[in-house]
Design a protein around this motif. Structure first.
Motif, short mmCIF file in Angstrom:
data_model
loop_
_atom_site.label_atom_id
_atom_site.label_comp_id
_atom_site.label_asym_id
_atom_site.label_seq_id
_atom_site.Cartn_x
_atom_site.Cartn_y
_atom_site.Cartn_z
N MET A 1 0.83 -1.10 0.00
CA MET A 1 0.06 0.05 0.05
C MET A 1 0.80 1.32 0.08
O MET A 1 0.54 2.02 -0.77
CB MET A 1 -0.94 -0.12 1.29
N LEU A 2 1.96 1.38 0.72
CA LEU A 2 2.94 2.34 0.91
C LEU A 2 3.66 2.53 -0.73
O LEU A 2 3.75 3.60 -0.97
CB LEU A 2 3.98 2.13 1.88
N ARG A 3 3.52 1.52 -1.46
CA ARG A 3 4.38 1.54 -2.76
C ARG A 3 3.41 2.19 -3.70
O ARG A 3 3.97 3.18 -4.29
CB ARG A 3 4.45 0.29 -3.24
N TRP A 4 2.03 2.10 -3.47
CA TRP A 4 1.21 2.84 -4.36
C TRP A 4 1.12 4.05 -4.06
O TRP A 4 0.78 5.00 -4.77
CB TRP A 4 -0.25 2.08 -4.13
N THR A 5 1.23 4.32 -2.58
CA THR A 5 0.92 5.86 -2.22
C THR A 5 2.38 6.63 -2.64
O THR A 5 2.29 7.72 -3.15
CB THR A 5 0.97 5.85 -0.84
N ILE A 6 3.49 5.96 -2.78
CA ILE A 6 4.68 6.77 -3.39
C ILE A 6 4.68 6.96 -4.62
O ILE A 6 5.05 7.98 -5.31
CB ILE A 6 5.81 6.01 -2.80
N PHE A 8 1.72 7.20 -6.39
CA PHE A 8 0.98 8.47 -6.85
C PHE A 8 1.38 9.79 -6.32
O PHE A 8 1.12 10.69 -7.06
CB PHE A 8 -0.60 8.00 -6.13
N LEU A 9 1.98 9.73 -5.21
CA LEU A 9 2.89 10.74 -4.95
C LEU A 9 3.67 11.44 -6.10
O LEU A 9 3.83 12.76 -6.41
CB LEU A 9 3.40 10.99 -3.60
N ILE A 10 4.61 10.63 -6.66
CA ILE A 10 5.44 11.09 -7.91
C ILE A 10 4.49 11.62 -9.06
O ILE A 10 4.75 12.60 -9.69
CB ILE A 10 6.28 9.93 -8.27
N PHE A 35 -2.43 17.02 -6.27
CA PHE A 35 -1.14 16.97 -5.27
C PHE A 35 -1.52 16.89 -3.86
O PHE A 35 -0.68 16.18 -3.11
CB PHE A 35 -0.28 18.11 -5.79
N TYR A 36 -2.25 17.77 -3.56
CA TYR A 36 -2.87 17.73 -1.99
C TYR A 36 -3.46 16.30 -1.57
O TYR A 36 -3.11 15.98 -0.48
CB TYR A 36 -3.81 18.94 -1.74
N LEU A 41 -2.83 11.34 1.55
CA LEU A 41 -2.66 9.81 1.51
C LEU A 41 -1.25 9.26 1.69
O LEU A 41 -1.11 8.26 2.55
CB LEU A 41 -3.08 9.40 0.00
N PHE A 42 -0.30 10.04 1.19
CA PHE A 42 1.19 9.49 1.41
C PHE A 42 1.49 9.93 3.00
O PHE A 42 1.94 8.61 3.73
CB PHE A 42 2.18 10.36 0.65
#
Length: 54
Positions: A1-6, A8-10, A35-36, A41-42
């Motif tokens: 899940m953290l991988r997906w958040t990163i 999407f952040l990029i 962006f926000y 989420l990140f």
């Protein structure tokens, strides 16, 4: 899940750079919203990952 958040952040950062820079003026508001949302989420995923480990 953290991988997906990163990921999407990029994507949100790239969209923000294109939108804020004037290249795609019509997409600037969408880029800001994305962006926000992805920053939030990140941070939530980061906190949840730290809470689960302890």
């Amino acid at each position: 899940m953290l991988r997906w958040t990163i990921i999407f952040l990029i994507i949100a950062i790239i969209a923000a750079i294109l939108g804020f820079g004037g290249i795609a003026a019509g997409a600037a508001s969408i880029a800001k919203v994305l962006f926000y949302i992805f920053i939030i989420l990140f941070v939530i995923s980061l906190i949840m990952g730290m809470v689960r480990r302890t």
